[in-house]
Design an enzyme around this catalytic site. Structure first.
Site, PDB file in Angstrom:
ATOM      1  N   CYS A   1       0.801  -1.228   0.000  1.00 46.86           N
ATOM      2  CA  CYS A   1       0.000   0.000   0.000  1.00 46.86           C
ATOM      3  C   CYS A   1       0.831   1.275   0.000  1.00 46.86           C
ATOM      4  O   CYS A   1       0.272   2.371  -0.111  1.00 46.86           O
ATOM      5  CB  CYS A   1      -0.952  -0.003   1.193  1.00 46.86           C
ATOM      6  SG  CYS A   1      -2.125  -1.374   1.164  1.00 46.86           S
TER       7      CYS A   1
ATOM      8  N   CYS B   1       0.406   2.509   6.486  1.00 47.02           N
ATOM      9  CA  CYS B   1       0.820   1.129   6.752  1.00 47.02           C
ATOM     10  C   CYS B   1       0.811   0.365   5.439  1.00 47.02           C
ATOM     11  O   CYS B   1       0.261   0.819   4.439  1.00 47.02           O
ATOM     12  CB  CYS B   1      -0.133   0.468   7.740  1.00 47.02           C
ATOM     13  SG  CYS B   1      -1.834   0.337   7.139  1.00 47.02           S
TER      14      CYS B   1
END
Length: 474
Positions: free
Chosen positions: A138, A458
């Site tokens: 991500c 994250c």
């Protein structure tokens, strides 16, 4: 794992009162921090002697759409091309001025494994302009941006385009390993007898497809399952998660209606209408949200479809330059990209705690404190994940036992936190999110009169990223 969860639940107080206060002040944030943040401050630039100033001139993204909607018939490079063209149209930067293009992606389309190159050629860039693709879950477009920053800082380039793209509407589905091996062996056979012999060994289970899953290779656990355990570890209730998700959607809708999401550029989808805005923003009600069943840990989990980011298609792009080059070309940059860090931690118990570990490191690197930050833009993978990070950051016990710190980091005040919505509402096309975070921080700084923004995210694999964004002098 069990000891960590048990100790965390026993040590960290449940914050049921936070639900009622969540729209007005920070989760567990001290009055001293709020008072300090409210005081006017004279801030110095983070420019460093002998280090190039690197600026983001502009950044755009095509609308982020729920997978299976208007982008469903396209390919990833189509979305990335649209973002690149949107950037070119907005900036009028000559294509031949761009020295390099870097794109991030997570789920790669086999036919266009270097999606950066294919998108660049499709957008009309010269075939002499190098391009490569990076992947870091991500935070892939974060990695693309910082790769560009490094190339400019090293003097290798003056102008770099970075971005990210994800098309969750069409993900690779493979034959089983046994079938793949048989088909490859069949390709090497020379006689009809050899072919028939191999074909005769094929069994019905060979035809079972391998479906991709958003799961950790090292643990075989889905991110949603990890988010559920993380929420339990930090005593984040279902109500808190639903309220935070509702906050995200409500703030995103307001930002969209007020015309604040200026990084969005329209995209004429071939054979369809022009898409002009994100389609996942859907404020609901706590009553409706409470009716949804747990999505991962059944029947007692707290993570649901309503308090999770949804599968999203989208692409983004930013134009990075040395400050000297930008000014020479007549541009007024949006912001400086300053210090950044990458972190990694246990991919099982701490899979989604990247912001907790990255935030203090980037603040210390930049010589700033939490109170110096005017806007926070954190990636929202799950409401439980983002709230667990805030509680971890505000926990003396966690700081001392897991981060090797003498005192807690402190939780960002919610009045500065993701106030134009986040990934829960705007959408999360994995690799495209980082650029959105940076541009939102830059636009919020200009709109709200701040100087420093902190972007954090994250990523799968137990990794994370944080960066300081400094508003360019107005």
């Amino acid at each position: 794992m069990t000891s960590m969860l048990t100790q965390a639940i026993r040590t960290l107080p449940a914050s049921s009162a936070w639900a009622a206060r969540s729209f007005t002040r920070s989760l567990s944030c001290s009055l001293q921090l709020q008072a300090a943040a409210a005081q006017p401050k004279t801030k110095k630039t983070l420019a460093k002697s002998g280090v190039k100033n690197i600026v983001v001139v502009e950044g755009v993204r095509i609308p982020f759409l729920q997978s299976g909607t208007s982008y469903a018939d396209l390919m990833p490079h189509d979305l990335a091309r649209a973002a690149l063209q949107g950037l070119l149209n907005r900036t009028n930067v000559p294509r031949d001025v761009v020295d390099y293009i870097v794109y991030g992606t997570v789920i790669q389309e086999v036919k266009t494994s270097n999606v950066a190159r294919e998108a660049a050629l499709g957008a009309g860039f010269s075939d002499k302009t190098p391009a490569h693709t990076v992947t870091m879950a991500c935070i892939s477009s974060n990695q693309a941006m910082t790769t560009g920053v490094g190339m400019i800082a090293a003097g290798q380039c003056d102008v770099v385009v970075a971005g990210g793209v994800e098309l969750m509407s069409d993900i690779p589905i493979r034959h089983s390993r046994k079938m793949r091996k048989t088909m490859l062996a069949l390709n090497r056979t020379k006689t009809l007898g050899q072919k028939l012999s191999l074909i005769s060994k094929i069994r019905p289970d060979y035809f079972a497809p391998e479906l991709p899953a958003v799961a950790e290779f090292s643990t075989s656990e889905t991110m949603g399952h990890s988010a559920d355990r993380l929420a339990a570890a930090f005593a984040v209730s279902r109500l808190e998660q639903d309220e935070y998700a509702l906050r995200s959607h409500t703030l995103a809708k307001k930002a969209q209606d007020d015309g604040l999401l200026v990084d969005v550029v329209p995209f004429k989808v071939p054979g369809k209408d022009t898409v002009t805005k994100d389609n996942g923003i859907r404020p609901s009600s706590l009553e409706q949200m409470s009716k949804l069943k747990p999505a991962f840990v059944k029947p007692f989990g707290t993570v649901t479809a309503a308090n999770s980011s949804f599968l999203t298609d989208g692409a983004s792009a930013v134009l990075l330059m040395s400050e000297e080059k930008a000014l020479a070309m007549g541009y007024k940059p949006k912001a400086y990209l300053r210090d950044f860090v990458y972190v990694s931690q246990d991919p099982k118990d701490q899979l989604l705690l990247g912001p907790t570990y990255a935030t203090p490191k980037v603040l210390e690197k930049a010589g700033l404190t939490l109170a110096d930050i005017d806007v926070f833009e954190f990636h929202e993978a799950f409401a439980g994940q983002i709230l667990a990070n805030l509680k971890a950051m505000d926990s003396e016990w966690f700081a001392q036992n897991y981060m090797g710190r003498k005192s807690k980091v402190g939780a960002p005040p919610l009045e500065k936190f993701n106030t134009w919505g986040g990934s829960l509402s705007l959408g999360h096309p994995f690799a495209a999110t980082g650029c959105r975070l940076v541009m939102t921080a830059a636009h919020r700084l200009k709109k709200e009169g701040g100087q420093y923004g902190l972007v954090a995210a994250c990523a799968a694999g137990g990794q994370g990223h944080a960066m300081i964004v400094e508003l360019y002098p107005q």
